[in-house]
Design a protein around this motif. Structure first.
Motif, PDB file in Angstrom:
ATOM      1  N   LYS A 167      81.664  23.903  18.935  1.00  0.00           N
ATOM      2  CA  LYS A 167      82.705  24.224  19.918  1.00  0.00           C
ATOM      3  C   LYS A 167      84.091  23.942  19.354  1.00  0.00           C
ATOM      4  O   LYS A 167      85.014  24.735  19.514  1.00  0.00           O
ATOM      5  CB  LYS A 167      82.485  23.417  21.198  1.00  0.00           C
ATOM      6  N   GLU A 168      84.219  22.798  18.690  1.00  0.00           N
ATOM      7  CA  GLU A 168      85.507  22.452  18.096  1.00  0.00           C
ATOM      8  C   GLU A 168      85.920  23.471  17.037  1.00  0.00           C
ATOM      9  O   GLU A 168      87.096  23.841  16.938  1.00  0.00           O
ATOM     10  CB  GLU A 168      85.428  21.059  17.484  1.00  0.00           C
ATOM     11  N   MET A 169      84.942  23.936  16.261  1.00  0.00           N
ATOM     12  CA  MET A 169      85.224  24.925  15.222  1.00  0.00           C
ATOM     13  C   MET A 169      85.753  26.223  15.847  1.00  0.00           C
ATOM     14  O   MET A 169      86.757  26.784  15.387  1.00  0.00           O
ATOM     15  CB  MET A 169      83.959  25.216  14.426  1.00  0.00           C
ATOM     16  N   ILE A 174      90.125  29.973  17.667  1.00  0.00           N
ATOM     17  CA  ILE A 174      90.846  30.658  18.749  1.00  0.00           C
ATOM     18  C   ILE A 174      92.309  30.242  18.755  1.00  0.00           C
ATOM     19  O   ILE A 174      93.209  31.073  18.933  1.00  0.00           O
ATOM     20  CB  ILE A 174      90.183  30.362  20.100  1.00  0.00           C
ATOM     21  N   ASP A 175      92.577  28.938  18.550  1.00  0.00           N
ATOM     22  CA  ASP A 175      93.963  28.463  18.505  1.00  0.00           C
ATOM     23  C   ASP A 175      94.758  29.173  17.409  1.00  0.00           C
ATOM     24  O   ASP A 175      95.933  29.494  17.592  1.00  0.00           O
ATOM     25  CB  ASP A 175      93.992  26.944  18.249  1.00  0.00           C
ATOM     26  N   ALA A 176      94.097  29.412  16.277  1.00  0.00           N
ATOM     27  CA  ALA A 176      94.781  30.063  15.152  1.00  0.00           C
ATOM     28  C   ALA A 176      94.949  31.565  15.388  1.00  0.00           C
ATOM     29  O   ALA A 176      96.020  32.132  15.134  1.00  0.00           O
ATOM     30  CB  ALA A 176      94.004  29.817  13.861  1.00  0.00           C
ATOM     31  N   GLY A 177      93.893  32.225  15.890  1.00  0.00           N
ATOM     32  CA  GLY A 177      93.956  33.675  16.084  1.00  0.00           C
ATOM     33  C   GLY A 177      94.738  34.097  17.311  1.00  0.00           C
ATOM     34  O   GLY A 177      95.360  35.154  17.339  1.00  0.00           O
ATOM     35  N   ARG A 202      93.192  34.096  27.158  1.00  0.00           N
ATOM     36  CA  ARG A 202      92.627  33.347  26.029  1.00  0.00           C
ATOM     37  C   ARG A 202      91.143  33.690  25.901  1.00  0.00           C
ATOM     38  O   ARG A 202      90.383  33.582  26.870  1.00  0.00           O
ATOM     39  CB  ARG A 202      92.799  31.852  26.232  1.00  0.00           C
ATOM     40  N   PRO A 203      90.683  34.106  24.720  1.00  0.00           N
ATOM     41  CA  PRO A 203      89.266  34.467  24.554  1.00  0.00           C
ATOM     42  C   PRO A 203      88.374  33.257  24.786  1.00  0.00           C
ATOM     43  O   PRO A 203      88.714  32.134  24.412  1.00  0.00           O
ATOM     44  CB  PRO A 203      89.190  34.939  23.090  1.00  0.00           C
ATOM     45  N   SER A 204      87.215  33.488  25.408  1.00  0.00           N
ATOM     46  CA  SER A 204      86.247  32.408  25.596  1.00  0.00           C
ATOM     47  C   SER A 204      85.444  32.227  24.308  1.00  0.00           C
ATOM     48  O   SER A 204      85.362  33.123  23.462  1.00  0.00           O
ATOM     49  CB  SER A 204      85.300  32.749  26.743  1.00  0.00           C
ATOM     50  N   ILE A 205      84.849  31.050  24.173  1.00  0.00           N
ATOM     51  CA  ILE A 205      84.010  30.784  23.006  1.00  0.00           C
ATOM     52  C   ILE A 205      82.855  31.776  22.957  1.00  0.00           C
ATOM     53  O   ILE A 205      82.481  32.271  21.887  1.00  0.00           O
ATOM     54  CB  ILE A 205      83.482  29.340  23.046  1.00  0.00           C
ATOM     55  N   GLU A 206      82.279  32.092  24.137  1.00  0.00           N
ATOM     56  CA  GLU A 206      81.136  33.016  24.181  1.00  0.00           C
ATOM     57  C   GLU A 206      81.512  34.398  23.657  1.00  0.00           C
ATOM     58  O   GLU A 206      80.752  35.018  22.916  1.00  0.00           O
ATOM     59  CB  GLU A 206      80.604  33.123  25.621  1.00  0.00           C
ATOM     60  N   SER A 207      82.694  34.897  24.046  1.00  0.00           N
ATOM     61  CA  SER A 207      83.097  36.227  23.597  1.00  0.00           C
ATOM     62  C   SER A 207      83.385  36.237  22.100  1.00  0.00           C
ATOM     63  O   SER A 207      83.085  37.223  21.415  1.00  0.00           O
ATOM     64  CB  SER A 207      84.342  36.695  24.371  1.00  0.00           C
TER      65      SER A 207
END
Length: 246
Positions: A167-169, A174-177, A202-207
């Motif tokens: 999740k952290e990865m 996402i923070d960078a992109g 903001r994109p979700s981790i799942e997407s």
């Protein structure tokens, strides 16, 4: 006059009802034509809950600005911010449990790593205590194998740590992109508009996990088109509740 009053009494509830619900259909993300029955649909604002029908359709009371959550066993949970009450199609990605094959033929392993011993694992193996060194040797066996409950707990903790690291990865990616600089370069948004845009889209981790590699520029451009269709009131997020961190 009497007929007009009767007509208004009949038509008014229908008009009001039409403005306070949202409808749609839930599909499998990979098999676009496959509808998903039994999906839990929850309005996070009003706490109303329903499930999709045998054809994947749902109807739930809602207002513009509400957050609608979709969850099902074996699928990633997704959340939709309502900018309108129009009929929608929702696509849920399947939770993947398969691992990609890794070619290690060209890798030279350090002998200090390959020969290293795990002292705790050795003690657990020698004592057959199931990971608890203060207990006596365990004699119960199933199919000729010692019951090792402590090791199972250890493996579960390892999986939890791995999930948190994953999740952290993804959050870092996402923070960078989906950074302020990238969004400003593509949309020219500034100030409060930029802040609200980043919260809504903001994109979700799942997407991000479902589409590899994730195309952040395309996502931002598509989101900006949707943003331009919002009214100034909808962009202020007055009805958007605070979300719990992942």
């Amino acid at each position: 006059m009497y007929k007009l009053i009767i007509f208004l009494l009949i038509a008014l509830p229908v008009g009001v009802f039409a403005q306070t619900i949202t409808t749609g259909t839930v599909f499998d993300y990979n098999k676009k034509s496959l509808t998903l029955p039994g999906v839990s649909v929850r309005n996070l604002n009003s706490k109303k809950v329903t499930t999709t029908s045998s054809t994947g359709k749902y109807t739930i009371p809602a207002s513009v600005g509400d957050l609608i959550e979709f969850s099902a066993v074996g699928y990633h949970t997704d959340t939709l911010y309502l900018t309108s009450l129009l009929n929608r199609s929702i696509y849920l990605p399947v939770k993947s449990t398969s691992l990609m094959d890794v070619d290690v033929k060209g890798v030279r392993m350090n002998s200090q790593i390959t020969d290293a011993k795990d002292p705790l694992a050795e003690k657990y193996t020698l004592l057959n205590t199931g990971g608890n060194l203060g207990r006596k040797r365990m004699k119960d066996k199933v199919g000729g194998l010692n019951l090792n409950l402590g090791y199972g707990k250890y493996k579960r903790e390892q999986r939890k740590e791995a999930e948190l690291e994953e999740k952290e990865m993804y959050q870092e990616e996402i923070d960078a992109g989906f950074s302020e600089k990238t969004i400003i370069d593509l949309t020219k948004l500034q100030g409060e508009d930029l802040k609200h845009f980043m919260i809504i889209y903001r994109p979700s981790i799942e997407s991000v996990k479902a589409e590899r590699p994730f195309r952040y520029d395309y996502h931002i451009s598509k989101a900006f088109v949707a943003w331009q269709k919002l009214t100034p009131q909808q962009r202020k997020l007055q009805d958007l509740p605070k979300l719990k961190p992942n």
